[in-house]
Enzyme design. Structure first.
Site, short mmCIF file in Angstrom:
data_model
loop_
_atom_site.label_atom_id
_atom_site.label_comp_id
_atom_site.label_asym_id
_atom_site.label_seq_id
_atom_site.Cartn_x
_atom_site.Cartn_y
_atom_site.Cartn_z
N HIS A 121 -2.26 -2.55 -5.04
CA HIS A 121 -2.19 -1.05 -5.38
C HIS A 121 -2.22 -0.62 -6.86
CE1 HIS A 121 -2.23 3.34 -4.31
NE2 HIS A 121 -0.99 3.31 -4.74
N PRO A 157 3.31 -3.39 -4.09
CA PRO A 157 2.38 -3.92 -5.08
C PRO A 157 1.01 -4.53 -4.45
CG PRO A 157 4.51 -5.02 -5.03
CD PRO A 157 4.64 -4.08 -3.71
N GLU A 158 0.61 -4.30 -3.07
CA GLU A 158 -0.40 -4.90 -2.29
C GLU A 158 -1.12 -3.67 -1.83
OE1 GLU A 158 0.12 -8.68 -0.11
OE2 GLU A 158 2.43 -8.41 -0.97
N MET A 159 -1.24 -3.32 -0.68
CA MET A 159 -1.94 -2.31 0.05
C MET A 159 -1.20 -1.08 0.04
SD MET A 159 -3.78 -4.72 2.92
CE MET A 159 -4.92 -3.28 3.48
N ALA A 218 3.40 -3.66 1.68
CA ALA A 218 3.97 -3.74 0.40
C ALA A 218 3.58 -3.18 -0.74
CB ALA A 218 3.69 -5.29 -0.04
#
Length: 341
Positions: free
Chosen positions: A100, A144-146, A142
């Site tokens: 993200h 830092p991810e989706m 998460a």
């Protein structure tokens, strides 16, 4: 005629000797815990299926759509396939996973391949989840991810009539579409991503499936001790002690569990999944082999031996299942809009 007979006899003896050596190598591999992906579809299904959520064609097709759908992310830009690209060995070919707001993973963790991940005994680099179903929930939420909260994912999916209809087809007319069911369905699809290779053919008794050079590399792989951690059907996927403080392999600060354990990555399709190690800090397979000799085996592996081991590892590149990119359901005016914040 006598000379011809001698030549033929010599060739037969040479062939017999080679077959005996190959048979001995096969037994050595079996004795050191190396196993093959089953040959029959039924046996593969028994290996990968989840009794609590059995694999069906409808679930697999639905799970594939969800896997490729970037609308499961907060931004509408990141799908499971972004970091686990099925056209690129099942990972993303960058050192640290990017999520993200195009943020690299704060611990500089590398995206492991999704191919054959069902064979892992542990999921995530710290091994915190044993099953794909539990693993699938993590990246979606998460930051830092989706970066998508559970409620947002459910709202997006249930706002599209085509998805609702497909869930009813897969799970029955009274199904309740929850976040857990959505990620479980993604996991059903992921369970089918098995890639048998020439290595498996050799392990099933086809002694000609590997070249002479690959067999030499396989012998070194076993004799050097690589099979102590990279074994079983997955050729990895278990938690093992690993000193990440050596050789700049602790970039990002991740050094494993409190006991110093890190998941051993699968070696299947390793040719396609550079960069290597949990922090993606090594870009060539030869360098990775030599580092493993230093760190794990306490030995120096020569360039010549490393090249031979790499030759064997390349034989682990498997046949991928045919994946046809899906046409995704159409969003409606009820579908929550993208959020870039």
């Amino acid at each position: 005629m006598k000379t011809f007979s001698v030549v033929v006899s010599g060739l037969l003896l040479t062939g017999s000797f080679a077959m005996a050596n190959d048979a001995a190598l096969l037994k050595k591999a079996q004795d050191n815990g190396l196993k093959a992906i089953p040959q029959s579809k039924l046996e593969v299904l028994k290996l990968v299926d989840n009794a609590k959520n059995p694999i069906t064609d409808c679930k697999v097709e639905l799970g594939k759509k969800l896997y490729f759908d970037p609308r499961l992310s907060k931004s509408n830009l990141i799908s499971c396939n972004t970091c686990h690209n099925l056209a690129m060995g099942g990972d993303d070919d960058v050192g640290a996973a990017v999520g993200h707001k195009w943020t690299p993973n704060p611990a500089h963790l590398n995206s492991p391949t999704v191919y054959n991940s069902v064979l892992n005994k542990a999921q995530f680099w710290d091994g915190r989840d044993p099953h794909l179903e539990a693993q699938a929930q993590g990246p979606v939420q998460a930051g830092p991810e989706m970066a998508a909260p559970k409620e947002l994912v459910v709202a997006r999916v249930t706002s599209m009539p085509e998805y609702v209809a497909e869930f009813k087809k897969a799970y029955g007319p009274n199904v309740k579409i929850t976040f857990e069911l959505i990620t479980d369905t993604i996991a059903v699809f992921e369970r089918t991503l098995i890639t048998p290779s020439r290595f498996d053919a050799f392990m099933h008794g086809n002694l000609d499936a590997l070249t002479k050079e690959e067999k030499e590399g396989m012998t070194l792989f076993i004799d050097k001790g690589c099979a102590a951690c990279h074994n079983d059907i997955g050729l990895g996927g278990t938690m093992q002690p690993f000193d990440a403080s050596k050789y700049n392999l602790n970039v990002g600060g991740f050094t494993g569990t409190k006991d110093g354990m890190i998941k051993t990555p699968t070696l299947r399709n390793i040719q396609e999944t550079a960069p290597y190690f949990h922090n993606g800090n090594v870009w060539t397979l030869k360098e990775a082999v030599k580092l493993m000799g230093d760190i794990q085996l306490g030995m120096k592996i020569t360039d010549k031996d490393a090249d031979k081991i790499v030759t064997f590892l390349n034989s682990l590149t498997g046949k991928k299942p045919e994946i046809i990119y899906p046409v995704l359901p159409i969003a409606t005016d009820k579908t929550p809009k993208p959020d870039m914040n």
